[in-house]
Design a protein around this motif. Sequence first.
Motif, PDB file in Angstrom:
ATOM      1  N   ASN A   1     -22.521   8.609  43.970  1.00 34.80           N
ATOM      2  CA  ASN A   1     -23.093   8.981  42.850  1.00 34.80           C
ATOM      3  C   ASN A   1     -24.485   8.327  42.558  1.00 34.80           C
ATOM      4  O   ASN A   1     -25.333   9.254  42.361  1.00 34.80           O
ATOM      5  N   ARG A   2     -24.633   7.394  43.196  1.00 36.15           N
ATOM      6  CA  ARG A   2     -26.206   6.660  43.153  1.00 36.15           C
ATOM      7  C   ARG A   2     -27.106   7.462  43.965  1.00 36.15           C
ATOM      8  O   ARG A   2     -28.234   7.762  43.696  1.00 36.15           O
ATOM      9  N   ASP A   3     -26.461   7.729  45.151  1.00 33.21           N
ATOM     10  CA  ASP A   3     -27.279   8.585  46.092  1.00 33.21           C
ATOM     11  C   ASP A   3     -27.732   9.870  45.706  1.00 33.21           C
ATOM     12  O   ASP A   3     -28.791  10.497  45.795  1.00 33.21           O
ATOM     13  N   LEU A   4     -26.617  10.575  44.922  1.00 37.82           N
ATOM     14  CA  LEU A   4     -26.926  11.836  44.383  1.00 37.82           C
ATOM     15  C   LEU A   4     -27.863  11.750  43.204  1.00 37.82           C
ATOM     16  O   LEU A   4     -28.687  12.684  42.920  1.00 37.82           O
ATOM     17  N   ALA A   5     -27.788  10.893  42.542  1.00 36.32           N
ATOM     18  CA  ALA A   5     -28.596  10.607  41.456  1.00 36.32           C
ATOM     19  C   ALA A   5     -29.902  10.601  41.717  1.00 36.32           C
ATOM     20  O   ALA A   5     -31.009  11.271  41.156  1.00 36.32           O
ATOM     21  N   ARG A   6     -30.223   9.736  42.572  1.00 31.56           N
ATOM     22  CA  ARG A   6     -31.560   9.618  43.390  1.00 31.56           C
ATOM     23  C   ARG A   6     -32.194  11.026  43.885  1.00 31.56           C
ATOM     24  O   ARG A   6     -33.391  11.148  43.739  1.00 31.56           O
ATOM     25  N   LEU A   7     -31.296  11.827  44.429  1.00 26.38           N
ATOM     26  CA  LEU A   7     -31.655  13.096  44.838  1.00 26.38           C
ATOM     27  C   LEU A   7     -31.782  14.060  44.023  1.00 26.38           C
ATOM     28  O   LEU A   7     -33.263  14.769  43.886  1.00 26.38           O
ATOM     29  N   ILE A   8     -31.246  14.182  42.985  1.00 23.04           N
ATOM     30  CA  ILE A   8     -31.361  15.032  41.788  1.00 23.04           C
ATOM     31  C   ILE A   8     -32.518  14.590  40.636  1.00 23.04           C
ATOM     32  O   ILE A   8     -32.899  15.793  40.338  1.00 23.04           O
ATOM     33  N   VAL A   9     -32.909  13.597  40.775  1.00 17.79           N
ATOM     34  CA  VAL A   9     -33.780  13.099  39.777  1.00 17.79           C
ATOM     35  C   VAL A   9     -35.380  13.713  40.051  1.00 17.79           C
ATOM     36  O   VAL A   9     -35.960  14.129  39.053  1.00 17.79           O
ATOM     37  N   LYS A  10     -35.503  14.135  41.255  1.00 20.00           N
ATOM     38  CA  LYS A  10     -36.637  14.800  41.639  1.00 20.00           C
ATOM     39  C   LYS A  10     -36.840  16.387  41.397  1.00 20.00           C
ATOM     40  O   LYS A  10     -37.629  17.051  41.369  1.00 20.00           O
ATOM     41  N   LEU A  11     -35.669  16.834  41.018  1.00 17.84           N
ATOM     42  CA  LEU A  11     -35.468  18.325  40.833  1.00 17.84           C
ATOM     43  C   LEU A  11     -35.851  18.648  39.141  1.00 17.84           C
ATOM     44  O   LEU A  11     -35.634  17.988  38.432  1.00 17.84           O
TER      45      LEU A  11
ATOM     46  N   ALA B   1     -32.053  22.033  39.077  1.00 19.37           N
ATOM     47  CA  ALA B   1     -30.910  21.367  38.670  1.00 19.37           C
ATOM     48  C   ALA B   1     -29.815  22.108  38.406  1.00 19.37           C
ATOM     49  O   ALA B   1     -28.614  22.051  38.636  1.00 19.37           O
ATOM     50  N   ALA B   2     -30.153  23.134  37.298  1.00 18.97           N
ATOM     51  CA  ALA B   2     -29.150  24.084  36.874  1.00 18.97           C
ATOM     52  C   ALA B   2     -28.709  25.032  38.095  1.00 18.97           C
ATOM     53  O   ALA B   2     -27.532  25.431  38.064  1.00 18.97           O
ATOM     54  N   GLU B   3     -29.684  25.330  38.836  1.00 20.02           N
ATOM     55  CA  GLU B   3     -29.134  26.136  40.032  1.00 20.02           C
ATOM     56  C   GLU B   3     -28.469  25.552  40.722  1.00 20.02           C
ATOM     57  O   GLU B   3     -27.359  26.057  41.395  1.00 20.02           O
ATOM     58  N   LEU B   4     -28.433  24.297  41.077  1.00 19.30           N
ATOM     59  CA  LEU B   4     -27.747  23.616  41.944  1.00 19.30           C
ATOM     60  C   LEU B   4     -26.407  23.196  41.527  1.00 19.30           C
ATOM     61  O   LEU B   4     -25.482  23.375  42.012  1.00 19.30           O
ATOM     62  N   SER B   5     -26.104  22.990  40.221  1.00 20.53           N
ATOM     63  CA  SER B   5     -25.248  22.955  39.481  1.00 20.53           C
ATOM     64  C   SER B   5     -24.051  23.877  39.458  1.00 20.53           C
ATOM     65  O   SER B   5     -22.884  24.106  39.631  1.00 20.53           O
TER      66      SER B   5
END
Length: 78
Positions: A44-54, A59-63
Motif C-alpha cells: 500500500n505504501r509503494d502504491l501510494a508513492r506511485l499514484i501520488v504522481k498521477l 488516477a480515475a483511469e487507473l482505478s
Amino acid sequence: MRVLRKCTAIGLAEMRDGPENGQPVLALTTRGKAALADLEAATNRDLARLIVKLEDRQAAELSDALNRATRLLAAAGL
C-alpha cells in the motif's frame, strides 16, 4: 509445493482439518497473518508513492482499469 513446505517449516502456515470431510486445508498461523499484514502495508505504501504522481484524470483511469480487471477475474472464477 516447495514454497508451501518452507512456509510451514518457518511457522507461517500450517495444515488443519477442514470443515468438510476432515480434508486438510492450509491456513496461516498468527505469525503468517502478521507477515501478510506487513506485506500488504508495504504494498500500500509503494502504491501510494506511485499514484501520488498521477493527475486526477489518470488516477480515475487507473482505478477504472483495475476495477475492470477485478470484475473480469471474478467472472472467470479467479
